[in-house]
Write a protein that holds these residues in place. Structure first.
Motif, short mmCIF file in Angstrom:
data_model
loop_
_atom_site.label_atom_id
_atom_site.label_comp_id
_atom_site.label_asym_id
_atom_site.label_seq_id
_atom_site.Cartn_x
_atom_site.Cartn_y
_atom_site.Cartn_z
N LEU B 49 63.45 3.19 49.51
CA LEU B 49 63.61 2.07 51.41
C LEU B 49 62.74 0.97 51.45
O LEU B 49 62.73 0.62 52.39
N VAL B 50 61.31 1.09 50.72
CA VAL B 50 60.29 0.23 51.24
C VAL B 50 60.94 -1.57 51.23
O VAL B 50 60.78 -2.56 51.70
N ALA B 51 61.51 -1.19 49.89
CA ALA B 51 61.40 -2.34 49.14
C ALA B 51 63.12 -3.11 50.26
O ALA B 51 62.99 -4.27 50.24
N SER B 53 63.69 -2.09 53.06
CA SER B 53 63.27 -2.90 53.93
C SER B 53 62.93 -3.77 53.92
O SER B 53 63.25 -4.88 55.22
N LEU B 54 62.37 -4.26 52.98
CA LEU B 54 61.39 -5.02 53.54
C LEU B 54 62.68 -6.18 53.16
O LEU B 54 62.92 -7.40 54.32
N LYS B 57 64.81 -6.23 56.21
CA LYS B 57 64.44 -6.84 57.99
C LYS B 57 64.74 -5.35 58.83
O LYS B 57 64.55 -5.51 59.65
N THR B 59 63.85 -1.11 59.31
CA THR B 59 63.67 0.05 58.90
C THR B 59 64.43 1.36 58.71
O THR B 59 63.88 2.36 58.15
N ARG B 60 65.49 1.60 60.03
CA ARG B 60 65.77 2.53 59.95
C ARG B 60 64.55 3.55 60.32
O ARG B 60 65.30 4.91 60.32
N THR B 61 64.21 3.00 61.43
CA THR B 61 62.82 3.91 61.77
C THR B 61 62.76 3.91 63.18
O THR B 61 62.44 2.88 63.34
N TYR B 90 68.59 7.33 60.74
CA TYR B 90 67.33 7.13 61.23
C TYR B 90 66.36 8.18 61.25
O TYR B 90 66.78 9.13 61.44
N ASN B 91 65.14 7.38 61.39
CA ASN B 91 63.74 8.36 61.18
C ASN B 91 63.00 8.43 62.47
O ASN B 91 63.53 7.08 62.55
N VAL B 92 61.81 9.52 63.25
CA VAL B 92 61.51 8.81 63.47
C VAL B 92 59.94 9.39 63.86
O VAL B 92 59.53 10.21 63.51
N LYS B 114 54.66 -1.76 61.59
CA LYS B 114 55.68 -0.51 60.45
C LYS B 114 57.19 -1.87 60.49
O LYS B 114 57.59 -0.88 60.16
N ARG B 115 57.23 -2.20 61.39
CA ARG B 115 58.21 -3.09 62.10
C ARG B 115 59.48 -2.01 62.07
O ARG B 115 61.04 -1.63 61.05
#
Lengths: 332, 332
Positions: B49-51, B53-54, B57, B59-61, B90-92, B114-115
DNA sequence: TTGAAAGCGCTAACAC
DNA sequence: GTGTTAGCGCTTTCAA
C-alpha cells in the motif's frame, strides 16, 4: 506540493544534492546548502514520506492492536507506547479488535500491506500460529498482557500471578478463609495466571480451594454482578471477594449495593487494576495496580531496539504490580 | 515479499492484468483471473500500500490528535473514530499533544509528510491560523470538542452551553442560590461555553453571578481540590458545586472528603462527563454525560464524506449532552 | 564536491 | 481482452 526536483530546479542543483542537504547525508558546500534550504523554504516543501518509505522499505509506523482503547489499562499502555514511539520518530496506528479474532486478523493483513515496521499486540483468543510467520516474514511482533505459550513471541506483561498472590495473601492475613474469585475468560493467560496466584496463596495458607467460590466468564459489569450474586448466595458465602478486572469490579460493587451489603464489614473486596476513581468509590477500593505505563514503555522500547538491529528476545518480561491498600479490604 | 511483477511472471500475464484482477478494475477473462489469483496465493502476495499510496496520492490513513488518549472522553471519541474509519478501509494514527502547542505542531508536520488523508484535531491553546493553510493545501481538518472561532474550520462538539445550563438549572430548582463553578482553562471554548451556560442559568433565575464563586484554572485533581477548598472557605460558601471536567470532579471529591463534608447534605454536586465509575462513587454522581461516541462518529463520518467528494461544511455541530440524575445533586 | 539515472511497487493511459 | 510503459517522489550507486 513541491517535490525534490522542484527544489533542485529552483536552486540550480541536482536532486541528489537536495536530498543530501535535506537529510544531511553527505558533504555539500555551504553555498549550495544555503541555496537548497532557501528554495525548500520558499516552496513550502514537505518531504513525501510515502515515497521515502517505498524507497527505504520502512515506514516509521508501528501497529498497536488491543481489544478496546477505552479500557483504562490499554489506553495507558497506548499512551506510553505513543510517547516512546514519537520520541524516536515513529507514529502508531491504533486498532481495536474487540476480542474478535477475525477483526484482529483483518487488521494484521492491513498492517502488513501498509508495511508497518513493527507490531504491538494484545492477542484475542484463537489460533495464533500464523504470527510466527508474520514475525519472520514481515515485521517483529511484541505481545503485551497476554502470553501465547509456545509461540516463541516475546511478551511484556504484568506479573499477574504475583499480583493475585499478594492480594489473596493480604486477605488471608486479615483473617478471611472463604475468598471468592471472579475472573475473566479462562483461556486467557491473564486469567489463568491470576487464578494460579489465588490458588497458590490459598494452598500456602493451608486453605482449601473450593471450586464453587471461583467464577470465570465474560468480563462485563453485568456478568460480574451476576457472578457476585451467585457467590454471595452460597450456603456458606465468601467473606471476601477478589475481582480480576475493572469491569468485574464494577459488577461486584453493583451487587453489593443491590444487596445492601456493607463493604468491608459484610464482605471485603480487592480488585485488579487501579484507576483514578478507586480512591473515591464507596468504599475506597484496595486494588492490585497494574504497571500499564511500564508495560507500554518496555514493549515499545524493545520493539524499537529490534528495529535498530538488536535481536528479538524470546523471553517474557513480567513487571510487578503494586497492591494499593484502601478501605475495601477491611484492614487497618 | 512478492510483487505484482512476480505474479505476472508466474501467471504468464502482464502486470496490468494482475493489477486489474487484484483491484477488479477492468474485465479479465476467467482463465487469466484464475491463474493470477492462484499465483498470488502461492506467492503469499500482499499488496504494497505504500507504493499504491504514492501512485494514487492517498494513504487511507487519518490523523487523530488529542491532548491525551487516556482521558475517558477522548478514548471514547478515538474508539468511535477508529470504528468508523476502519469500516471504510481507513486506519488512524493517534497522537497525544499533551496540551502542548509545539508538540501539536510537530505532529501536524509529520502527518503532512506522511500524507494522511484527513485530520481530526482537538486543538491546544495557541495561534491556529496555519490550520487554514493546512486544510487548503494538504487535507481536510475537522475539529472536535474545541471551536476555533473565525478559523472557518468545522467543529463537532458537545453542546457545552446547554449541558451546563441544564445542570445549573437543576440545582437552582432544588433550591440552591449559591453555586460554585470550577472550570478548566478560560481560553478554551469548552470552558467558556460551560461558563456561559452557568451564567445564563443563574441570570434567568434572577440570581447574581458572583465572581468569587467561579474558579477557572488547570484541570487537574490537585487544582480541583485546591479550588474547592477555596470556595468552601468563603464566608458565605456555595451550597452546591459544579465541576467542568472529570479531573476537577475528582478534586472536588477529594476536598469534600478531606473536610468531612457530606454530599449532598452539606454540599450538592454536579460534574461534567459521565464515566463508568460515577454510579459507584460516594455518593453516586449526578453528571452531564458527554456524547463522546456521537462526536467521534460524526467527526469521522463528515471527514470521510469530504474525502469522498462532499464539500467541507463550515458549521459547528453541537451534540446535546444528557443530565444523569444520581444522588450527589441532592434531588429526590 | 557534485550530478545522472536506476529503481522501490504500483496504477492506468494508451496501444493493439 | 490484454500488454507496454511512464511516472508517483524519493535515495543512492556510480561516474566524473
Amino acid at each position: 506540493m513541491a517535490k525534490i526536483s522542484d527544489i533542485a530546479k529552483q536552486a540550480g542543483v541536482s536532486t541528489a544534492t537536495v536530498s543530501h542537504v535535506l537529510n544531511n547525508t553527505r558533504y555539500v558546500s555551504q553555498e549550495l546548502r544555503a541555496r537548497v534550504e532557501q528554495a525548500a523554504r520558499e516552496l513550502g516543501y514537505r518531504p513525501n514520506l510515502v515515497a521515502r518509505s517505498l524507497r527505504l522499505k520502512r515506514t516509521r509506523t508501528l501497529g498497536f492492536i488491543v481489544s478496546d482503547i477505552r479500557s483504562p489499562f490499554y489506553s495507558e499502555v497506548a499512551r506510553a507506547v505513543e510517547d516512546q514511539a514519537s520520541s524516536f520518530g515513529y507514529n502508531v496506528i491504533v486498532c481495536n479488535s474487540d476480542e474478535n479474532y477475525t477483526r484482529e486478523l483483518a487488521y494484521i493483513e492491513t498492517l502488513i500491506s501498509k508495511r508497518i515496521d513493527g507490531l504491538i499486540l494484545a492477542p484475542t483468543l484463537g489460533e495464533h500460529g500464523f504470527l510466527k510467520e508474520v514475525a519472520k516474514f514481515w515485521f517483529p511482533v511484541l505481545l503485551i498482557n497476554r502470553r501465547l505459550d509456545g509461540s516463541g513471541l516475546p511478551c511484556i506483561s504484568t506479573d499477574n500471578r504475583t499480583g493475585a498472590y499478594e492480594a489473596i495473601t493480604h486477605l488471608i492475613r486479615a483473617g478471611h478463609r472463604r475468598i471468592g474469585a471472579i475472573g475473566g475468560l479462562a483461556a486467557l493467560s491473564t486469567t489463568a495466571d491470576r487464578l494460579e496466584g489465588y490458588q497458590v496463596a490459598l494452598r500456602e495458607a493451608g486453605l482449601p480451594i473450593r471450586e464453587d467460590l471461583i467464577w470465570l466468564g465474560r468480563p462485563t459489569v453485568e456478568e460480574g454482578q451476576r457472578a457476585s450474586e451467585k457467590l454471595l448466595s452460597l450456603e456458606s458465602p465468601p467473606t471476601a471477594l477478589f475481582a480480576f478486572s475493572t469491569m468485574l469490579t464494577l459488577g461486584v460493587l453493583a451487587a453489593l449495593k443491590s444487596r445492601n451489603l456493607r463493604c468491608p464489614e459484610d464482605v471485603a473486596f480487592v480488585g485488579f487494576s487501579d484507576t483514578l476513581w478507586c480512591p473515591f468509590t464507596d468504599p475506597p477500593l484496595t486494588t492490585v495496580a497494574q504497571p500499564a505505563r511500564e508495560v507500554g514503555l518496555k514493549a515499545c522500547t524493545l520493539l524499537l531496539d529490534v528495529l535498530h538491529g538488536k535481536p528479538l528476545p524470546d523471553e517474557t518480561y513480567l513487571i510487578p504490580p503494586t497492591l494499593i491498600h484502601r478501605r475495601s479490604c477491611g484492614c487497618p
